[in-house]
Design a protein around this motif. Structure first.
Motif, PDB file in Angstrom:
ATOM      1  N   LEU A  49       0.840  -1.183   0.000  1.00  0.00           N
ATOM      2  CA  LEU A  49       0.000   0.000   0.000  1.00  0.00           C
ATOM      3  C   LEU A  49       0.882   1.243   0.000  1.00  0.00           C
ATOM      4  O   LEU A  49       1.402   1.642   1.026  1.00  0.00           O
ATOM      5  N   PRO A  50       1.112   1.860  -1.172  1.00  0.00           N
ATOM      6  CA  PRO A  50       1.953   3.062  -1.222  1.00  0.00           C
ATOM      7  C   PRO A  50       1.407   4.133  -0.280  1.00  0.00           C
ATOM      8  O   PRO A  50       0.203   4.358  -0.211  1.00  0.00           O
ATOM      9  N   CYS A  51       2.319   4.779   0.429  1.00  0.00           N
ATOM     10  CA  CYS A  51       1.900   5.671   1.506  1.00  0.00           C
ATOM     11  C   CYS A  51       2.759   6.928   1.528  1.00  0.00           C
ATOM     12  O   CYS A  51       3.960   6.883   1.199  1.00  0.00           O
ATOM     13  N   GLU A  52       2.138   8.035   1.886  1.00  0.00           N
ATOM     14  CA  GLU A  52       2.865   9.265   2.212  1.00  0.00           C
ATOM     15  C   GLU A  52       2.198   9.858   3.443  1.00  0.00           C
ATOM     16  O   GLU A  52       1.015   9.641   3.696  1.00  0.00           O
ATOM     17  N   VAL A  53       2.961  10.592   4.236  1.00  0.00           N
ATOM     18  CA  VAL A  53       2.434  11.236   5.438  1.00  0.00           C
ATOM     19  C   VAL A  53       2.628  12.737   5.286  1.00  0.00           C
ATOM     20  O   VAL A  53       3.722  13.208   4.971  1.00  0.00           O
ATOM     21  N   VAL A  54       1.550  13.476   5.503  1.00  0.00           N
ATOM     22  CA  VAL A  54       1.588  14.937   5.429  1.00  0.00           C
ATOM     23  C   VAL A  54       1.231  15.493   6.806  1.00  0.00           C
ATOM     24  O   VAL A  54       0.101  15.326   7.273  1.00  0.00           O
ATOM     25  N   PHE A  55       2.204  16.111   7.459  1.00  0.00           N
ATOM     26  CA  PHE A  55       1.946  16.812   8.711  1.00  0.00           C
ATOM     27  C   PHE A  55       1.618  18.267   8.390  1.00  0.00           C
ATOM     28  O   PHE A  55       2.379  18.938   7.669  1.00  0.00           O
ATOM     29  N   VAL A  56       0.493  18.743   8.901  1.00  0.00           N
ATOM     30  CA  VAL A  56       0.160  20.165   8.790  1.00  0.00           C
ATOM     31  C   VAL A  56       0.298  20.744  10.184  1.00  0.00           C
ATOM     32  O   VAL A  56      -0.476  20.426  11.088  1.00  0.00           O
ATOM     33  N   ASP A  57       1.296  21.581  10.365  1.00  0.00           N
ATOM     34  CA  ASP A  57       1.757  21.936  11.694  1.00  0.00           C
ATOM     35  C   ASP A  57       1.482  23.401  12.029  1.00  0.00           C
ATOM     36  O   ASP A  57       1.815  24.300  11.256  1.00  0.00           O
ATOM     37  N   ASP A  58       0.876  23.611  13.188  1.00  0.00           N
ATOM     38  CA  ASP A  58       0.634  24.955  13.719  1.00  0.00           C
ATOM     39  C   ASP A  58       1.423  25.187  15.009  1.00  0.00           C
ATOM     40  O   ASP A  58       1.087  26.069  15.802  1.00  0.00           O
ATOM     41  N   SER A  59       2.476  24.433  15.210  1.00  0.00           N
ATOM     42  CA  SER A  59       3.159  24.408  16.505  1.00  0.00           C
ATOM     43  C   SER A  59       3.946  25.682  16.772  1.00  0.00           C
ATOM     44  O   SER A  59       4.385  26.395  15.864  1.00  0.00           O
ATOM     45  N   THR A  60       4.134  25.917  18.081  1.00  0.00           N
ATOM     46  CA  THR A  60       5.026  26.984  18.531  1.00  0.00           C
ATOM     47  C   THR A  60       6.274  26.401  19.182  1.00  0.00           C
ATOM     48  O   THR A  60       7.096  27.148  19.715  1.00  0.00           O
ATOM     49  N   ASP A  61       6.416  25.055  19.148  1.00  0.00           N
ATOM     50  CA  ASP A  61       7.609  24.419  19.703  1.00  0.00           C
ATOM     51  C   ASP A  61       8.445  23.851  18.551  1.00  0.00           C
ATOM     52  O   ASP A  61       8.362  24.320  17.417  1.00  0.00           O
ATOM     53  N   ASP A  62       9.247  22.839  18.834  1.00  0.00           N
ATOM     54  CA  ASP A  62      10.163  22.294  17.823  1.00  0.00           C
ATOM     55  C   ASP A  62       9.568  21.114  17.063  1.00  0.00           C
ATOM     56  O   ASP A  62      10.319  20.303  16.498  1.00  0.00           O
ATOM     57  N   THR A  63       8.236  20.999  16.998  1.00  0.00           N
ATOM     58  CA  THR A  63       7.617  19.872  16.308  1.00  0.00           C
ATOM     59  C   THR A  63       8.088  19.727  14.854  1.00  0.00           C
ATOM     60  O   THR A  63       8.390  18.604  14.422  1.00  0.00           O
ATOM     61  N   PRO A  64       8.171  20.805  14.051  1.00  0.00           N
ATOM     62  CA  PRO A  64       8.637  20.624  12.661  1.00  0.00           C
ATOM     63  C   PRO A  64      10.035  20.012  12.573  1.00  0.00           C
ATOM     64  O   PRO A  64      10.296  19.157  11.712  1.00  0.00           O
ATOM     65  N   GLU A  65      10.938  20.442  13.439  1.00  0.00           N
ATOM     66  CA  GLU A  65      12.294  19.900  13.424  1.00  0.00           C
ATOM     67  C   GLU A  65      12.312  18.426  13.834  1.00  0.00           C
ATOM     68  O   GLU A  65      13.067  17.617  13.260  1.00  0.00           O
ATOM     69  N   VAL A  66      11.480  18.067  14.812  1.00  0.00           N
ATOM     70  CA  VAL A  66      11.402  16.675  15.237  1.00  0.00           C
ATOM     71  C   VAL A  66      10.859  15.809  14.105  1.00  0.00           C
ATOM     72  O   VAL A  66      11.343  14.684  13.871  1.00  0.00           O
ATOM     73  N   ILE A  67       9.870  16.302  13.383  1.00  0.00           N
ATOM     74  CA  ILE A  67       9.327  15.549  12.244  1.00  0.00           C
ATOM     75  C   ILE A  67      10.414  15.326  11.202  1.00  0.00           C
ATOM     76  O   ILE A  67      10.578  14.214  10.675  1.00  0.00           O
ATOM     77  N   THR A  68      11.161  16.365  10.895  1.00  0.00           N
ATOM     78  CA  THR A  68      12.226  16.255   9.890  1.00  0.00           C
ATOM     79  C   THR A  68      13.256  15.209  10.277  1.00  0.00           C
ATOM     80  O   THR A  68      13.684  14.386   9.462  1.00  0.00           O
ATOM     81  N   GLU A  69      13.638  15.203  11.549  1.00  0.00           N
ATOM     82  CA  GLU A  69      14.638  14.246  12.007  1.00  0.00           C
ATOM     83  C   GLU A  69      14.092  12.821  12.021  1.00  0.00           C
ATOM     84  O   GLU A  69      14.755  11.875  11.568  1.00  0.00           O
ATOM     85  N   ALA A  70      12.862  12.656  12.540  1.00  0.00           N
ATOM     86  CA  ALA A  70      12.281  11.317  12.647  1.00  0.00           C
ATOM     87  C   ALA A  70      11.967  10.724  11.281  1.00  0.00           C
ATOM     88  O   ALA A  70      11.983   9.499  11.103  1.00  0.00           O
ATOM     89  N   ALA A  71      11.699  11.576  10.294  1.00  0.00           N
ATOM     90  CA  ALA A  71      11.314  11.089   8.965  1.00  0.00           C
ATOM     91  C   ALA A  71      12.461  10.415   8.234  1.00  0.00           C
ATOM     92  O   ALA A  71      12.232   9.670   7.269  1.00  0.00           O
ATOM     93  N   ARG A  72      13.678  10.624   8.663  1.00  0.00           N
ATOM     94  CA  ARG A  72      14.834  10.019   7.988  1.00  0.00           C
ATOM     95  C   ARG A  72      14.815   8.501   8.055  1.00  0.00           C
ATOM     96  O   ARG A  72      15.407   7.831   7.208  1.00  0.00           O
ATOM     97  N   ASP A  73      14.146   7.951   9.045  1.00  0.00           N
ATOM     98  CA  ASP A  73      14.082   6.499   9.197  1.00  0.00           C
ATOM     99  C   ASP A  73      12.825   5.897   8.586  1.00  0.00           C
ATOM    100  O   ASP A  73      12.582   4.691   8.741  1.00  0.00           O
ATOM    101  N   CYS A  74      12.018   6.715   7.917  1.00  0.00           N
ATOM    102  CA  CYS A  74      10.752   6.224   7.363  1.00  0.00           C
ATOM    103  C   CYS A  74      10.937   5.748   5.925  1.00  0.00           C
ATOM    104  O   CYS A  74      11.667   6.384   5.142  1.00  0.00           O
ATOM    105  N   PRO A  75      10.255   4.671   5.538  1.00  0.00           N
ATOM    106  CA  PRO A  75      10.368   4.155   4.173  1.00  0.00           C
ATOM    107  C   PRO A  75       9.421   4.842   3.191  1.00  0.00           C
ATOM    108  O   PRO A  75       9.321   4.430   2.046  1.00  0.00           O
ATOM    109  N   PHE A  76       8.716   5.889   3.637  1.00  0.00           N
ATOM    110  CA  PHE A  76       7.759   6.583   2.777  1.00  0.00           C
ATOM    111  C   PHE A  76       8.021   8.094   2.883  1.00  0.00           C
ATOM    112  O   PHE A  76       8.661   8.572   3.824  1.00  0.00           O
ATOM    113  N   PRO A  77       7.530   8.869   1.911  1.00  0.00           N
ATOM    114  CA  PRO A  77       7.743  10.323   1.951  1.00  0.00           C
ATOM    115  C   PRO A  77       6.995  10.959   3.121  1.00  0.00           C
ATOM    116  O   PRO A  77       5.873  10.584   3.430  1.00  0.00           O
TER     117      PRO A  77
END
Length: 401
Positions: free
Chosen positions: A56-84
């Motif tokens: 099942l081809p998959c992509e994950v789209v985070f739509v972020d309204d955060s005021t903390d470091d959530t975008p940076e954490v997503i970027t780092e964690a996504a390196r180990d994911c097999p999907f975009p």
């Protein structure tokens, strides 16, 4: 008239047999709205990786309204994911979490879109079943429900949140019995929808109940449900608050008054409540020694201001951007006061020209000026300017990992 066709969830068959019988969807886009969920991101992506099969081809789209470091954490964690993995960070969180989901729907490219929260209370292991159920039933919308057999709301903390959830579910189903037919859990934030079944441009979410917005405005032709157990939050704190509760009630009013007739009824009810500040102001001014004629003129402005505030926030919230606040207020006040000036000549006309009694003439004049005031308010104060809508709104930064 529109209604949902409901398909009851089928008993789970052997996965290998079911995979052979169900046509494979082209792909799935998982849309996750986030607000300060950095502590949950790694766990969520790990669960999605373990749950979504390679077929099942998959992509994950985070739509972020955060005021903390959530975008940076997503970027780092996504390196180990097999999907975009894509991060859309919004500078202006218009529409709250529901508005974030709409941004994700616009960005999705897959045949199926799964919407889920970022706090791990929605189990990613259910994603394949949501898609498979939609394919089996040829449905446009598949809702993960806590309120059908096999589902549970055990992740809701405390009796208060359970009571609020139950009350909100009862209220929404009472207000929209036809459009929510076949949906036992309209408050669910976990569902799958075909991209062809939704037009993101017609959605006007307010707060986090995006499924209700989709069900009422987009009305997919067929709906099915699968049970799910609402999990405990993995980390962090719930974003539910009294403020979100008031936004939800405003959202309900906006959805219920989508038709002109419903808007006119609510307009009249709001106008009736304006008598309270009017009479209180008149009593206070005359008690202070002011003559009743100027006192009535000033007290009428209190009723006008009261009505304007309620109409702004309950009836025409979606149209406020078409004019500045002071422009809207000035136009509304002119129309409301013109109502008084027009009513007396109308009464005289009905009595002298059509030989009506004073009481019936007054009643007819009230109805006539009310209809004219409603039409004037909608057309002259809150008239949409579609040609000027493009280009408005906050910027969204897109980053694909």
């Amino acid at each position: 008239m529109s209604s949902f066709e409901s398909t009851a969830p089928q008993e789970l068959a052997d996965p290998a047999v079911r995979a052979a019988e169900v046509p494979e969807p082209g792909a799935v886009t998982v849309v996750v709205p986030t607000f300060n969920e950095s502590a949950n991101i790694r766990q969520l992506l790990r669960q999605i990786t373990e749950s979504v099969p390679a077929r099942l081809p998959c992509e994950v789209v985070f739509v972020d309204d955060s005021t903390d470091d959530t975008p940076e954490v997503i970027t780092e964690a996504a390196r180990d994911c097999p999907f975009p993995v894509t991060v859309l960070h919004r500078e202006t969180p218009e529409g709250g979490l529901g508005g974030a989901v709409v941004e994700g729907l616009k960005a999705a490219t897959s045949q199926w879109i799964v919407v889920m929260d970022g706090d791990c209370q929605h189990p990613p292991s259910l994603i394949p079943e949501l898609i498979a159920s939609g394919e089996r039933a040829n449905a446009g919308l598949v809702v993960a429900s806590r309120y059908i057999k096999g589902g549970s709301r055990e992740g809701l903390a405390g009796g208060y949140r359970i009571a609020v959830s139950r009350g909100a579910t009862w209220l929404t189903k009472s207000l929209f019995p036809r459009r929510l037919r076949g949906i036992s859990d309209p408050m669910s934030g976990f569902f799958a929808i075909r991209r062809s079944a939704v037009t993101a441009e017609v959605l006007r979410p307010l707060g986090y109940k995006i499924l209700l917005e989709l069900a009422v405005r987009s009305r997919p032709r067929q709906v099915t449900e699968v049970p799910f157990v609402f999990q405990d939050r993995f980390a962090g704190e719930s974003k539910s608050s009294a403020r979100e509760g008031f936004r939800f009630l405003r959202h309900l009013v906006g959805l219920r008054t989508a038709s002109p007739v419903a808007r006119m009824v609510v307009f009249g009810l709001i106008g009736a409540t304006g008598f309270v500040p009017n009479l209180l102001g008149l009593y206070a001014l005359t008690a202070a020694g002011l003559h009743y004629v100027p006192a009535e003129i000033l007290a009428n402005q209190l009723g006008v201001a009261w009505n304007f505030l309620l109409i702004e926030h309950l009836l025409f919230r979606e149209r406020r951007k078409h004019r500045s606040r002071w422009d809207r207020m000035g136009r509304f006040a002119l129309l409301a006061n013109a109502d008084l000036l027009l009513r007396i000549p109308l009464i005289a006309l009905f009595v002298d020209r059509f030989d009506m009694g004073a009481l019936s003439a007054t009643a007819l004049a009230l109805v006539t000026t009310f209809v004219l005031r409603f039409a004037g308010t909608e057309a002259l104060v809150y008239l949409p300017r579609r040609s000027r809508e493009s280009g408005h709104g906050g910027r969204t930064a897109r980053r694909t990992v």
